[in-house]
Design a protein around this motif. Structure first.
Motif, mmCIF file in Angstrom:
data_model
loop_
_atom_site.group_PDB
_atom_site.id
_atom_site.type_symbol
_atom_site.label_atom_id
_atom_site.label_comp_id
_atom_site.label_asym_id
_atom_site.label_seq_id
_atom_site.Cartn_x
_atom_site.Cartn_y
_atom_site.Cartn_z
ATOM 1 N N ASP A 5 -16.999 -12.311 -31.617
ATOM 2 C CA ASP A 5 -18.196 -12.816 -32.304
ATOM 3 C C ASP A 5 -18.643 -11.870 -33.414
ATOM 4 O OD1 ASP A 5 -18.325 -15.058 -30.691
ATOM 5 O OD2 ASP A 5 -19.628 -14.085 -29.233
ATOM 6 N N LYS A 6 -18.615 -10.570 -33.120
ATOM 7 C CA LYS A 6 -19.003 -9.548 -34.094
ATOM 8 C C LYS A 6 -17.915 -8.478 -34.114
ATOM 9 C CE LYS A 6 -23.930 -10.338 -33.823
ATOM 10 N NZ LYS A 6 -25.265 -9.743 -33.613
ATOM 11 N N PRO A 7 -16.839 -8.742 -34.867
ATOM 12 C CA PRO A 7 -15.701 -7.819 -34.862
ATOM 13 C C PRO A 7 -16.069 -6.427 -35.362
ATOM 14 C CG PRO A 7 -15.313 -9.682 -36.366
ATOM 15 C CD PRO A 7 -16.662 -9.847 -35.791
ATOM 16 N N ALA A 8 -15.381 -5.435 -34.799
ATOM 17 C CA ALA A 8 -15.550 -4.050 -35.223
ATOM 18 C C ALA A 8 -14.169 -3.422 -35.355
ATOM 19 C CB ALA A 8 -16.382 -3.273 -34.210
ATOM 20 N N LEU A 9 -14.042 -2.483 -36.271
ATOM 21 C CA LEU A 9 -12.791 -1.768 -36.452
ATOM 22 C C LEU A 9 -12.477 -0.986 -35.183
ATOM 23 C CD1 LEU A 9 -10.792 -1.473 -38.804
ATOM 24 C CD2 LEU A 9 -11.970 0.622 -39.421
ATOM 25 N N SER A 10 -11.237 -1.037 -34.751
ATOM 26 C CA SER A 10 -10.819 -0.290 -33.569
ATOM 27 C C SER A 10 -11.004 1.202 -33.804
ATOM 28 C CB SER A 10 -9.337 -0.584 -33.284
ATOM 29 O OG SER A 10 -8.858 0.267 -32.278
ATOM 30 N N ARG A 11 -11.298 1.934 -32.754
ATOM 31 C CA ARG A 11 -11.505 3.388 -32.860
ATOM 32 C C ARG A 11 -10.236 4.132 -33.257
ATOM 33 N NH1 ARG A 11 -14.759 2.082 -28.229
ATOM 34 N NH2 ARG A 11 -16.939 2.383 -28.770
ATOM 35 N N LEU A 12 -9.084 3.494 -33.116
ATOM 36 C CA LEU A 12 -7.817 4.134 -33.474
ATOM 37 C C LEU A 12 -7.575 4.136 -34.981
ATOM 38 C CD1 LEU A 12 -5.487 2.598 -30.753
ATOM 39 C CD2 LEU A 12 -6.518 4.878 -30.777
ATOM 40 N N PHE A 13 -8.373 3.369 -35.714
ATOM 41 C CA PHE A 13 -8.166 3.213 -37.153
ATOM 42 C C PHE A 13 -9.380 3.702 -37.933
ATOM 43 C CE2 PHE A 13 -5.427 0.187 -35.126
ATOM 44 C CZ PHE A 13 -4.259 0.261 -35.856
ATOM 45 N N ARG A 14 -9.102 4.211 -39.125
ATOM 46 C CA ARG A 14 -10.162 4.591 -40.049
ATOM 47 C C ARG A 14 -9.817 3.988 -41.413
ATOM 48 N NH1 ARG A 14 -9.866 10.252 -40.724
ATOM 49 N NH2 ARG A 14 -9.119 10.029 -42.841
ATOM 50 N N ARG A 45 -16.617 -5.387 -43.468
ATOM 51 C CA ARG A 45 -17.696 -6.067 -42.752
ATOM 52 C C ARG A 45 -17.488 -6.080 -41.244
ATOM 53 N NH1 ARG A 45 -17.128 -7.623 -47.843
ATOM 54 N NH2 ARG A 45 -18.973 -8.283 -49.007
ATOM 55 N N CYS A 46 -16.391 -5.521 -40.781
ATOM 56 C CA CYS A 46 -16.118 -5.447 -39.337
ATOM 57 C C CYS A 46 -16.776 -4.187 -38.785
ATOM 58 C CB CYS A 46 -14.612 -5.439 -39.075
ATOM 59 S SG CYS A 46 -13.808 -7.008 -39.421
ATOM 60 N N ASP A 47 -18.094 -4.275 -38.634
ATOM 61 C CA ASP A 47 -18.883 -3.119 -38.207
ATOM 62 C C ASP A 47 -19.560 -3.334 -36.856
ATOM 63 O OD1 ASP A 47 -20.782 -4.999 -38.879
ATOM 64 O OD2 ASP A 47 -21.677 -3.830 -40.495
ATOM 65 N N GLY A 48 -19.242 -4.448 -36.205
ATOM 66 C CA GLY A 48 -19.870 -4.755 -34.924
ATOM 67 C C GLY A 48 -21.263 -5.345 -35.073
ATOM 68 N N GLN A 49 -21.753 -5.455 -36.294
ATOM 69 C CA GLN A 49 -23.079 -6.008 -36.563
ATOM 70 C C GLN A 49 -23.008 -7.383 -37.217
ATOM 71 O OE1 GLN A 49 -25.816 -4.204 -35.507
ATOM 72 N NE2 GLN A 49 -24.207 -2.904 -34.671
ATOM 73 N N HIS A 50 -21.994 -7.581 -38.077
ATOM 74 C CA HIS A 50 -21.831 -8.855 -38.778
ATOM 75 C C HIS A 50 -21.132 -9.874 -37.874
ATOM 76 C CE1 HIS A 50 -22.378 -6.353 -42.379
ATOM 77 N NE2 HIS A 50 -22.636 -7.468 -43.034
ATOM 78 N N SER A 51 -21.714 -11.069 -37.764
ATOM 79 C CA SER A 51 -21.007 -12.157 -37.089
ATOM 80 C C SER A 51 -19.994 -12.723 -38.084
ATOM 81 C CB SER A 51 -21.987 -13.249 -36.659
ATOM 82 O OG SER A 51 -22.512 -13.913 -37.787
ATOM 83 N N VAL A 52 -19.041 -13.475 -37.576
ATOM 84 C CA VAL A 52 -18.044 -14.086 -38.462
ATOM 85 C C VAL A 52 -18.723 -15.007 -39.485
ATOM 86 C CG1 VAL A 52 -15.984 -15.531 -38.584
ATOM 87 C CG2 VAL A 52 -16.181 -13.795 -36.791
ATOM 88 N N ALA A 79 -5.519 -9.480 -37.524
ATOM 89 C CA ALA A 79 -5.983 -8.098 -37.382
ATOM 90 C C ALA A 79 -6.171 -7.744 -35.908
ATOM 91 C CB ALA A 79 -7.292 -7.901 -38.151
ATOM 92 N N GLY A 80 -6.668 -8.692 -35.143
ATOM 93 C CA GLY A 80 -6.835 -8.468 -33.702
ATOM 94 C C GLY A 80 -5.504 -8.291 -33.003
ATOM 95 N N GLU A 81 -4.510 -9.100 -33.382
ATOM 96 C CA GLU A 81 -3.175 -8.988 -32.779
ATOM 97 C C GLU A 81 -2.535 -7.640 -33.105
ATOM 98 O OE1 GLU A 81 -1.159 -12.449 -34.252
ATOM 99 O OE2 GLU A 81 -2.309 -13.789 -32.941
ATOM 100 N N ARG A 82 -2.869 -7.077 -34.246
ATOM 101 C CA ARG A 82 -2.329 -5.768 -34.650
ATOM 102 C C ARG A 82 -3.162 -4.617 -34.074
ATOM 103 N NH1 ARG A 82 -1.365 -9.231 -38.939
ATOM 104 N NH2 ARG A 82 0.718 -9.127 -39.805
ATOM 105 N N GLY A 83 -4.269 -4.949 -33.414
ATOM 106 C CA GLY A 83 -5.112 -3.922 -32.810
ATOM 107 C C GLY A 83 -6.070 -3.266 -33.788
ATOM 108 N N TRP A 84 -6.228 -3.848 -34.990
ATOM 109 C CA TRP A 84 -7.109 -3.251 -35.991
ATOM 110 C C TRP A 84 -8.580 -3.442 -35.650
ATOM 111 C CZ3 TRP A 84 -4.655 -5.439 -41.131
ATOM 112 C CH2 TRP A 84 -3.335 -4.941 -41.249
ATOM 113 N N ILE A 85 -8.909 -4.546 -34.975
ATOM 114 C CA ILE A 85 -10.302 -4.830 -34.624
ATOM 115 C C ILE A 85 -10.427 -5.051 -33.132
ATOM 116 C CG2 ILE A 85 -10.931 -5.772 -36.881
ATOM 117 C CD1 ILE A 85 -10.689 -8.595 -35.589
ATOM 118 N N ARG A 86 -11.655 -4.948 -32.694
ATOM 119 C CA ARG A 86 -11.966 -5.231 -31.278
ATOM 120 C C ARG A 86 -13.186 -6.107 -31.229
ATOM 121 N NH1 ARG A 86 -16.158 -1.665 -30.439
ATOM 122 N NH2 ARG A 86 -16.126 0.115 -31.821
#
Length: 86
Positions: A5-14, A45-52, A79-86
């Motif tokens: 619902d509110k994607p965020a960048l995975s902690r493994l990526f910067r 915009r994948c900061d855990g605050q923005h909805s899709v 991006a989710g399949e690649r593990g970029w977002i959570r």
């Protein structure tokens, strides 16, 4: 994969601007992914605050385009399949 619902960048990526690449990149322990402009704008915009829907509305306004919902969701699934977002 379901898009969060509110994607965020995975902690493994910067994500950062890389002058040598003249583009945004995703850095991770094993390497780097060079992003095109569309990918970078979505991931910013994948900061855990923005909805899709919020992300889509911002992108449509920023680029004066309509009908981006499907493209944004498709990118977020990939991006989710690649593990970029959570």
């Amino acid at each position: 994969m379901t898009v969060p619902d509110k994607p965020a960048l995975s902690r493994l990526f910067r994500m950062q601007w890389e002058e040598a690449q003249n583009s945004y990149v995703l850095l991770y322990p094993e390497g780097m992914v060079k992003l095109n402009q569309s990918a970078a704008e979505i991931l910013k915009r994948c900061d855990g605050q923005h909805s899709v829907p919020d992300m889509v509305a911002e992108l449509e306004q920023a680029f004066d385009q309509r009908g981006l919902q499907g493209d944004v969701e498709e990118f977020l699934r990939a991006a989710g399949e690649r593990g970029w977002i959570r």
